[in-house]
Design a protein around this motif. Sequence first.
Motif, PDB file in Angstrom:
ATOM      1  N   SER A 122      -6.698  -0.223  12.150  1.00 28.64           N
ATOM      2  CA  SER A 122      -7.798  -1.180  12.327  1.00 28.64           C
ATOM      3  C   SER A 122      -7.271  -2.571  12.025  1.00 28.64           C
ATOM      4  N   TYR A 133      -4.500  -2.645   9.256  1.00 33.87           N
ATOM      5  CA  TYR A 133      -4.508  -1.563   8.283  1.00 33.87           C
ATOM      6  C   TYR A 133      -4.079  -0.265   8.949  1.00 33.87           C
ATOM      7  N   SER A 146      -1.488  -1.989   4.330  1.00 32.71           N
ATOM      8  CA  SER A 146      -1.986  -3.261   4.856  1.00 32.71           C
ATOM      9  C   SER A 146      -0.822  -4.097   5.339  1.00 32.71           C
ATOM     10  N   GLY A 161       0.762  -1.241   0.000  1.00 30.11           N
ATOM     11  CA  GLY A 161       0.000   0.000   0.000  1.00 30.11           C
ATOM     12  C   GLY A 161       0.787   1.283   0.000  1.00 30.11           C
ATOM     13  N   PHE A 208      -4.344   9.549  11.351  1.00 30.35           N
ATOM     14  CA  PHE A 208      -4.126   8.145  11.035  1.00 30.35           C
ATOM     15  C   PHE A 208      -5.070   7.273  11.867  1.00 30.35           C
ATOM     16  N   THR A 209      -5.480   6.157  11.295  1.00 32.20           N
ATOM     17  CA  THR A 209      -6.336   5.201  11.998  1.00 32.20           C
ATOM     18  C   THR A 209      -5.833   3.797  11.754  1.00 32.20           C
ATOM     19  N   GLN A 235      -4.699   3.515   7.957  1.00 34.77           N
ATOM     20  CA  GLN A 235      -5.303   4.514   7.097  1.00 34.77           C
ATOM     21  C   GLN A 235      -4.677   5.854   7.413  1.00 34.77           C
ATOM     22  N   SER A 251      -4.281  10.778   0.844  1.00 35.26           N
ATOM     23  CA  SER A 251      -4.456   9.624   1.725  1.00 35.26           C
ATOM     24  C   SER A 251      -3.819   8.388   1.119  1.00 35.26           C
ATOM     25  N   ARG A 305      -3.578   3.948   2.285  1.00 35.72           N
ATOM     26  CA  ARG A 305      -3.868   2.894   3.255  1.00 35.72           C
ATOM     27  C   ARG A 305      -2.841   1.787   3.100  1.00 35.72           C
ATOM     28  N   ASN A 352      -4.568   9.792   6.503  1.00 29.88           N
ATOM     29  CA  ASN A 352      -5.244  10.921   5.871  1.00 29.88           C
ATOM     30  C   ASN A 352      -4.481  12.211   6.154  1.00 29.88           C
TER      31      ASN A 352
END
Length: 125
Positions: free
Chosen positions: A71, A80, A21, A8, A68-69, A82, A17, A19, A84
Amino acid sequence: QVQLDESGGGLVQAGGSLRLSCAASGRTSRTYAMGWFRQAPGKDRELVGAINWRSGSAYYADSVKGRFTISRDNAKVTAYLQMNSLKPEDTAVYSCAVRQSYYSDYDQPGHYDYWGQGTQVTVSS
């Protein structure tokens, strides 16, 4: 043994953005947490964030909070990241890592047992 396969990364303009993985395979049943680290040229490796694999609770470095997130997908044994509102200072090689033991903090690279190969993230201004 645990193998980690990251994907990614790439080049993105500031404000964009991406993402990332991180797919885990092998003996993943003992996974306690998965962390994301980054290392920019000439700088030390730093924690971006981490997720407790059992509870799903996530921890973030101050520099990425709100942007950032992290999950996870338990069925796919994949985490992941993410990202942004990316900034040029987010440019680095990003690596995921698995930890199989409990520690009171997430930010020590030495506490992680297995590492991915790293993926380059470049944010242009």
